[in-house]
Enzyme design. Structure first.
Site, short mmCIF file in Angstrom:
data_model
loop_
_atom_site.label_atom_id
_atom_site.label_comp_id
_atom_site.label_asym_id
_atom_site.label_seq_id
_atom_site.Cartn_x
_atom_site.Cartn_y
_atom_site.Cartn_z
N ASP A 124 -4.53 -8.49 8.48
CA ASP A 124 -3.26 -8.68 7.77
C ASP A 124 -2.14 -8.90 8.78
O ASP A 124 -1.04 -8.39 8.61
CB ASP A 124 -2.95 -7.48 6.88
N MET A 145 0.80 -1.21 0.00
CA MET A 145 0.00 0.00 0.00
C MET A 145 0.84 1.27 0.00
O MET A 145 0.50 2.25 -0.66
CB MET A 145 -0.92 0.00 1.23
N VAL A 154 7.20 3.77 3.97
CA VAL A 154 7.35 4.45 5.25
C VAL A 154 8.71 5.12 5.33
O VAL A 154 9.73 4.50 5.01
CB VAL A 154 7.19 3.46 6.43
#
Length: 233
Positions: free
Chosen positions: A175, A56, A59
């Protein structure tokens, strides 16, 4: 994405990656800015290091310039930025906003703290506490013969405490895997990445993982693989 440190830069094995398997339905969003080290978002968060990437988003370790101005001795945060490939999906912004909202609701010592959701032009991002240490997946790779039973038990108790608490708040992680379990330097466990977390009651959440087919096959439940809503056992 954490006072994650240098160790978190090791690439995750392919079987641990969350996969977004559906095709985007909305017209592609063409990013006008390239996210690189040194970029400052909202004239506040300066990206200084890439800590890790997932299905997704990516970071980054970032310095909060407002905190620097205020004289804070610890101005560091983690910034999760939606990947270019994911932002083309019509629900990508909703996904990140929902991740932030859900994590903000979860005030627990073994769940990462989320600060805020924002966007800078076409770049959507969320800010979180920065963690120092390593993901459980890396610890497991370093110990192919298995973890010490005392350490494994300590980790399991903290993870189950976090998950049970989230369930009481009406949220299923959906998840949970070693790459989303972080071991800080003070031996505290933090559960990360509620990006495809599910509200048990559908009306609590606009976004759900099934709309994106966002799953990690090696760790997904039968319900998730079948495209059904996850639930408590």
């Amino acid at each position: 994405m954490t006072k994650y440190e240098d160790k978190t830069r090791v690439l995750r094995p392919g079987h641990e990656k969350t996969r977004v398997m559906s095709s985007p339905k909305a017209p592609p969003i063409v990013s006008q800015r390239r996210i690189t080290i040194g970029v400052t978002l909202k004239d506040r968060f300066q990206l200084v290091e890439l800590l890790g990437s997932g299905g997704m988003g990516s970071v980054y370790k970032a310095i909060d310039l407002r905190q620097v101005e205020a004289g804070d001795t610890d101005p560091w945060v983690a910034v999760k930025v939606i990947n270019d490939s994911f932002i083309q999906h019509e629900q990508s912004l909703i996904a990140l906003q929902q991740e932030t909202k859900k994590t903000q609701r979860l005030s627990h010592p073994n769940i990462i703290s989320a600060y805020d959701f924002d966007r800078d032009g076409d770049i959507a991002f969320m800010t979180m506490e920065l963690l120092y240490g390593e993901p459980l997946s890396q610890l497991i790779r370093r110990n192919p013969r298995g973890l010490d039973i005392e350490l494994a038990t300590k980790i399991a108790r903290q993870v189950t405490s976090a998950v049970a608490y989230a369930h009481r708040q009406g949220i299923i992680h959906a998840d949970l895997k070693p790459a989303n379990i972080f071991l800080s330097q003070d031996s505290k466990v933090k559960v990360l990445d509620f990006g495809i977390a599910q509200a048990i009651q559908a009306e609590r959440s606009v976004f759900d993982a099934q709309s994106l087919n966002a799953v990690t096959p090696a760790y997904a439940s039968i319900r998730m693989l079948a495209g059904e809503r996850p639930g408590k056992i």
